[in-house]
Design a protein around this motif. Structure first.
Motif, PDB file in Angstrom:
ATOM      1  N   ILE A 224       0.829  -1.212   0.000  1.00  0.00           N
ATOM      2  CA  ILE A 224       0.000   0.000   0.000  1.00  0.00           C
ATOM      3  C   ILE A 224       0.865   1.265   0.000  1.00  0.00           C
ATOM      4  CG2 ILE A 224      -1.889  -1.220   1.137  1.00  0.00           C
ATOM      5  CD1 ILE A 224      -1.255   0.364   3.678  1.00  0.00           C
ATOM      6  N   LYS A 226       3.048   1.859  -2.047  1.00  0.00           N
ATOM      7  CA  LYS A 226       3.282   2.186  -3.459  1.00  0.00           C
ATOM      8  C   LYS A 226       2.034   2.798  -4.100  1.00  0.00           C
ATOM      9  CE  LYS A 226       6.809  -1.397  -4.169  1.00  0.00           C
ATOM     10  NZ  LYS A 226       6.918  -1.818  -2.773  1.00  0.00           N
ATOM     11  N   GLY A 227       0.978   2.953  -3.306  1.00  0.00           N
ATOM     12  CA  GLY A 227      -0.268   3.505  -3.836  1.00  0.00           C
ATOM     13  C   GLY A 227      -0.682   4.781  -3.135  1.00  0.00           C
ATOM     14  N   ALA A 228      -1.985   5.040  -3.165  1.00  0.00           N
ATOM     15  CA  ALA A 228      -2.508   6.312  -2.669  1.00  0.00           C
ATOM     16  C   ALA A 228      -2.409   6.460  -1.157  1.00  0.00           C
ATOM     17  CB  ALA A 228      -3.970   6.462  -3.103  1.00  0.00           C
ATOM     18  N   ALA A 229      -2.165   5.371  -0.438  1.00  0.00           N
ATOM     19  CA  ALA A 229      -2.048   5.445   1.024  1.00  0.00           C
ATOM     20  C   ALA A 229      -0.663   5.876   1.480  1.00  0.00           C
ATOM     21  CB  ALA A 229      -2.395   4.095   1.646  1.00  0.00           C
ATOM     22  N   GLN A 230       0.274   6.024   0.530  1.00  0.00           N
ATOM     23  CA  GLN A 230       1.647   6.350   0.905  1.00  0.00           C
ATOM     24  C   GLN A 230       1.728   7.672   1.658  1.00  0.00           C
ATOM     25  OE1 GLN A 230       3.807   8.948  -0.290  1.00  0.00           O
ATOM     26  NE2 GLN A 230       5.562   8.164   0.862  1.00  0.00           N
ATOM     27  N   SER A 231       2.574   7.699   2.695  1.00  0.00           N
ATOM     28  CA  SER A 231       2.852   8.932   3.432  1.00  0.00           C
ATOM     29  C   SER A 231       4.176   8.765   4.150  1.00  0.00           C
ATOM     30  CB  SER A 231       1.747   9.220   4.461  1.00  0.00           C
ATOM     31  OG  SER A 231       1.782   8.274   5.527  1.00  0.00           O
TER      32      SER A 231
END
Length: 304
Positions: A224, A226-231
């Motif tokens: 995750i 590598k996707g939109a959840a990255q922070s």
């Protein structure tokens, strides 16, 4: 062991500077100034810390310590500061032994404490009365950012003073940005902490949920991330959160202090912060569990 990671510095004319407050942030920040070629006088409430700092960087030459903020600030072009809170900041700036009493007209005080916008404006006014300049410049990036010289610095104050400080402060910064007039730096840091509070709580709930579901959370976080959840929080705190490791990083006590500033400012300006207020209460729960000095990612302990 050195307090700072090796890095290259952009050449700037050597300046005579002071640094007040040698905590986990200030110690390496002052070191980067010395390593960049500036002559640094340090002050710390516990004198032994100042002596240790000077001993560590004596090979650079010109570094010394002073017994009061006033003595540290004498003759300095720039006086940097990183202390605990509003009261600590007033104690090192004002009064007979405060830095303002030792600074020469035209010198600039740069405050890296996370404090209230109110005290920033108060001290900006006090400095101007004395012919001094004041920049509020709280930082983000934590202890690692300070050690690596890669802090993000949010500044409020006059443009000319900011322009004079920026080249020197880049010794410990990846970004050093003016956001507006006095107090704007502290207000921007509050925005930063609001974002972090929600992100860490969301990450804690996600990791706890995944563990209950029997997932391999290291693998899940890799995917995750590598996707939109990255922070930043997911990348740097996700796996340690899953492992129950909290003996590092930004302490819960400090976060509660910061969120207290946020909530007080919201009362003044009318902003509605329901999630931030709730997460502040959750951090209170962690304190009751004995986690005052745990990293802020310890929010997950409430969900065990």
């Amino acid at each position: 062991m050195p307090s700072t990671a090796p890095r290259s510095y952009t050449a700037t004319p050597a300046r005579k500077v002071a640094f007040l407050g040698l905590g986990v942030m200030g110690y390496p920040m002052a070191a980067h100034l010395a390593l960049a070629g500036h002559q640094v006088t340090v002050y710390n409430r516990t004198t032994a810390k100042s002596i240790a700092w000077c001993a560590e960087y004596e090979s650079l030459g010109g570094q010394k310590h002073a017994s009061t903020p006033r003595l540290a600030a004498q003759g300095a072009d720039l006086v940097f500061c990183c202390v605990g809170n509003d009261d600590d900041l007033r104690s090192v700036t004002l009064g007979a032994d405060g830095a303002f009493a030792g600074m020469e007209p035209g010198a600039i005080f740069i405050d890296h404490t996370t404090a209230s916008a109110e005290v920033a404006r108060e001290l900006y006014g006090a400095a101007r009365t004395l012919g001094l300049q004041f920049i509020d410049a709280p930082v983000s990036g934590g202890q690692a950012g300070a050690q690596n010289g890669l802090l993000t610095v949010m500044c409020g104050g006059d443009q000319a003073a900011f322009d004079a400080v920026q080249p020197v402060a880049m010794a410990f910064s990846r970004a050093f940005t003016r956001l507006g007039d006095s107090g704007a730096g502290q207000l921007t840091k509050m925005v930063n902490q609001i974002c972090i509070a929600g992100l860490v709580q969301g990450l804690a709930e996600a990791v706890a949920f995944g563990q209950r579901a029997g997932l391999d959370m290291n693998q899940v976080l890799d995917v995750i991330g590598k996707g939109a959840a990255q922070s930043w929080q997911l990348d740097n705190r996700g796996k340690t959160m899953a492992e129950g490791k909290f003996d590092f990083g930004f302490a819960v006590d400090w976060m509660r202090k910061d969120l207290g500033l946020v909530l007080a400012e919201a009362q003044r300006n009318g902003a509605r912060l329901p999630v931030t207020a709730l997460v502040d209460q959750f951090y209170g729960d962690v304190q009751q569990m004995g986690g005052c000095r745990w990293d802020t990612s310890s929010l997950i302990k409430r969900l065990g």
